[in-house]
Design an enzyme around this catalytic site. Structure first.
Site, short mmCIF file in Angstrom:
data_model
loop_
_atom_site.label_atom_id
_atom_site.label_comp_id
_atom_site.label_asym_id
_atom_site.label_seq_id
_atom_site.Cartn_x
_atom_site.Cartn_y
_atom_site.Cartn_z
N TRP A 158 14.07 -13.85 69.66
CA TRP A 158 15.14 -12.89 69.36
C TRP A 158 16.37 -13.22 70.19
O TRP A 158 16.44 -12.88 71.38
CB TRP A 158 14.66 -11.44 69.64
CG TRP A 158 13.59 -11.03 68.70
CD1 TRP A 158 13.76 -10.52 67.45
CD2 TRP A 158 12.17 -11.10 68.91
NE1 TRP A 158 12.54 -10.28 66.86
CE2 TRP A 158 11.54 -10.63 67.74
CE3 TRP A 158 11.36 -11.53 69.96
CZ2 TRP A 158 10.17 -10.56 67.59
CZ3 TRP A 158 9.98 -11.46 69.81
CH2 TRP A 158 9.41 -10.98 68.63
N HIS A 179 15.60 -5.82 66.96
CA HIS A 179 14.72 -5.42 65.85
C HIS A 179 14.46 -3.91 65.97
O HIS A 179 14.84 -3.29 66.97
CB HIS A 179 13.40 -6.22 65.85
CG HIS A 179 12.67 -6.27 67.15
ND1 HIS A 179 11.43 -6.84 67.30
CD2 HIS A 179 12.98 -5.79 68.39
CE1 HIS A 179 11.04 -6.74 68.56
NE2 HIS A 179 11.96 -6.11 69.23
N ARG A 205 21.70 -9.72 66.36
CA ARG A 205 21.22 -10.95 67.00
C ARG A 205 22.35 -11.94 67.22
O ARG A 205 23.29 -11.99 66.41
CB ARG A 205 20.13 -11.61 66.14
CG ARG A 205 18.86 -10.81 66.17
CD ARG A 205 17.71 -11.50 65.51
NE ARG A 205 16.66 -10.51 65.24
CZ ARG A 205 15.54 -10.76 64.62
NH1 ARG A 205 15.27 -11.99 64.21
NH2 ARG A 205 14.64 -9.81 64.42
N GLN A 219 17.16 -3.53 59.49
CA GLN A 219 15.71 -3.69 59.32
C GLN A 219 15.08 -2.34 58.94
O GLN A 219 15.64 -1.28 59.23
CB GLN A 219 15.06 -4.17 60.62
CG GLN A 219 15.25 -5.64 60.89
CD GLN A 219 14.36 -6.16 62.01
OE1 GLN A 219 13.82 -5.40 62.81
NE2 GLN A 219 14.22 -7.47 62.08
N VAL A 262 1.63 -7.65 67.90
CA VAL A 262 0.57 -7.45 66.89
C VAL A 262 -0.50 -8.52 67.04
O VAL A 262 -0.23 -9.63 67.50
CB VAL A 262 1.15 -7.47 65.44
CG1 VAL A 262 1.91 -6.21 65.14
CG2 VAL A 262 1.99 -8.70 65.20
N ALA A 318 1.68 -2.52 61.75
CA ALA A 318 3.14 -2.38 61.79
C ALA A 318 3.77 -3.49 60.97
O ALA A 318 3.15 -4.54 60.76
CB ALA A 318 3.63 -2.44 63.23
C1 FA5 Z 1 10.92 -9.02 63.70
O1 FA5 Z 1 12.08 -8.68 63.96
C2 FA5 Z 1 9.76 -8.16 64.01
N1 FA5 Z 1 10.17 -7.02 64.78
C3 FA5 Z 1 9.08 -7.73 62.74
C4 FA5 Z 1 7.73 -7.14 62.93
C5 FA5 Z 1 7.59 -5.77 63.00
C6 FA5 Z 1 6.61 -7.96 63.06
C7 FA5 Z 1 6.34 -5.20 63.18
C8 FA5 Z 1 5.36 -7.40 63.25
C9 FA5 Z 1 5.24 -6.05 63.28
P1 FA5 Z 1 11.67 -11.16 62.44
O2 FA5 Z 1 12.50 -11.71 63.52
O3 FA5 Z 1 10.92 -12.14 61.63
O4 FA5 Z 1 10.66 -10.12 63.00
O5 FA5 Z 1 12.62 -10.29 61.46
C10 FA5 Z 1 12.09 -9.50 60.44
C11 FA5 Z 1 12.91 -9.66 59.16
O6 FA5 Z 1 14.28 -9.38 59.44
C12 FA5 Z 1 12.91 -11.07 58.63
O7 FA5 Z 1 11.80 -11.27 57.80
C13 FA5 Z 1 14.18 -11.10 57.83
O8 FA5 Z 1 13.99 -10.53 56.55
C14 FA5 Z 1 15.07 -10.21 58.63
N2 FA5 Z 1 15.96 -11.00 59.47
C15 FA5 Z 1 15.69 -11.59 60.63
N3 FA5 Z 1 16.74 -12.21 61.14
C16 FA5 Z 1 17.75 -12.00 60.27
C17 FA5 Z 1 19.13 -12.38 60.23
N4 FA5 Z 1 19.68 -13.08 61.21
N5 FA5 Z 1 19.88 -11.99 59.20
C18 FA5 Z 1 19.34 -11.24 58.21
N6 FA5 Z 1 18.07 -10.84 58.18
C19 FA5 Z 1 17.26 -11.22 59.19
#
Ligand code: FA5
Length: 351
Positions: A158, A179, A205, A219, A262, A318
């Site tokens: 992140w 997130h 981010r 999100q 998780v 989650a």
């Molecule tokens: C997370 O942020 C975890 N908190 C998700 C999670 C929650 C996992 C609960 C397990 C249990 P991740 O970094 O992959 O995960 O982001 C989740 C989703 O946010 C991605 O699948 C994507 O759809 C979206 N996302 C991530 N980064 C970006 C970005 N820079 N721009 C737009 N959408 C994004």
């Protein structure tokens, strides 16, 4: 007007003002002007008569008469301008009543709001509650209580925007939440199971932006905790969600993934809307045929312990998805940057 005895013109001035106030049209104004300033007008007479006055009065009387003359010239000109400009407008109107009216432009919801509402609807119909949380978050909630200690390499997942708190040593490290997962902790700390909740909200981010990455996006987090919750519940809930959002045609894929909070963790993807998951793929799905839409998994026992739940009794799952990516899939949008570039031609399509 006969004010001949009024050698300084004071009476003439007062009476002329009274008369001026009664003027109601251009014709009366022309008449007034001629009576006062014409060849035989009262002010003209007044000035002529100055030569007949005793020499010690001539200077003051002359000065006074001149002031009166200038005063009425200005007054008459001002009124003349009023009348003539109104006349000009009437004969050449700037308003064209035959033109069609201007359409009122109604605002509309932002596409992210639209998709968040759609996602919320699907989950609330499954019995989920709705919650919101802070966008400026403590390191403790964004990372530490999610099983990501200080200096742990998993933080690199992140790219974080930090809030400068160096001026106050008493403040814990603050950041823009990367997130919505910190809300898992905040909610579990506040209440006992059963929990079944979704949390939509803005996230930030430090990203190099491209067609699928923005630096600020939205999100939707989901959390379910109760006795006897298994991975089967996670899978069926998310499959139900995918079918509701994308119809029968889209396929969901669960693959092992790592998120420190998780265990086991999964990456959930959907086959590409652009190439229909073609074997060669396309630019939108980075030539893989799949687009990742969320991360998910079973809540880590350490996280449960941290909030005071006994992992021998309670378990949960989650998930966290990117709202814009869901909207891209639903609406065939091929660049996430369109959401926040404020181009009305794009935004109006979601009215
Ligand atoms: C997370 O942020 C975890 N908190 C998700 C999670 C929650 C996992 C609960 C397990 C249990 P991740 O970094 O992959 O995960 O982001 C989740 C989703 O946010 C991605 O699948 C994507 O759809 C979206 N996302 C991530 N980064 C970006 C970005 N820079 N721009 C737009 N959408 C994004």
């Amino acid at each position: 007007m006969d004010f001949q005895k009024d050698s300084y013109g004071n009476e003439l001035r007062l009476k002329a003002i009274e008369k001026f106030d009664l003027i109601s049209n251009l014709e009366q104004l022309e008449e007034f002007k001629s009576e006062l300033l014409g060849r035989k007008g009262s002010i003209t007479d007044l000035i002529k008569n100055i030569s007949t006055l005793p020499s010690d009065q001539k200077k003051d009387a002359g000065k006074n008469a001149n002031l009166i003359k200038i005063f009425f010239q200005d007054l008459i000109q001002e009124k003349f301008d009023d009348y003539t400009s109104t006349d000009a407008e009437e004969s050449n109107p700037t308003l064209d009543f035959s033109l069609p009216g201007r359409r009122k432009s109604h605002g509309s919801f932002h596409p992210t709001t639209v998709v968040v509402r759609e996602i919320t609807k699907v989950f609330t119909e499954m019995g989920f509650d709705l919650a919101e949380g802070p966008e400026v978050e403590l390191d403790e909630y964004n990372f530490q209580k999610l099983n990501i200690p200080i200096d742990h390499p998993a933080r690199d997942m992140w790219n974080t925007l930090w809030v400068d708190t160096t001026s106050d040593v008493n403040i814990q490290p603050l950041l823009l939440r990367t997130h919505t997962s910190p809300m898992q902790i905040r909610l579990m700390e506040k209440q006992n199971p059963p929990i079944r909740v979704i949390v939509p909200g803005k996230t930030y981010r430090y990203e190099a932006t491209d067609a699928t990455h923005e630096w600020q996006f939205c999100q939707v987090e989901g959390l379910v905790v109760d006795k006897g919750i298994t991975f089967a519940h996670l899978k069926s809930t998310l499959e139900e969600f995918a079918q509701n959002m994308f119809g029968q045609k889209r396929k969901a894929r669960f693959r092992c993934d790592f998120f420190p909070f998780v265990e086991p963790g999964a990456e959930v993807s959907i086959d590409c809307f652009k190439c229909d998951g073609d074997r060669d793929g396309c630019k939108v799905c980075s030539f893989t045929g799949w687009i990742e839409i969320m991360g998910a998994g079973m809540v880590h026992p350490e996280v449960l312990k941290g909030v005071g739940y006994d992992p021998e009794i309670y378990s949960g799952f989650a998930f966290g998805m990117g709202a814009e990516r869901i909207s891209m899939l639903r609406n065939g949008i091929d660049d996430v940057r369109l959401f926040y570039s404020n181009d009305l031609r794009f935004l109006k399509q979601f009215s």
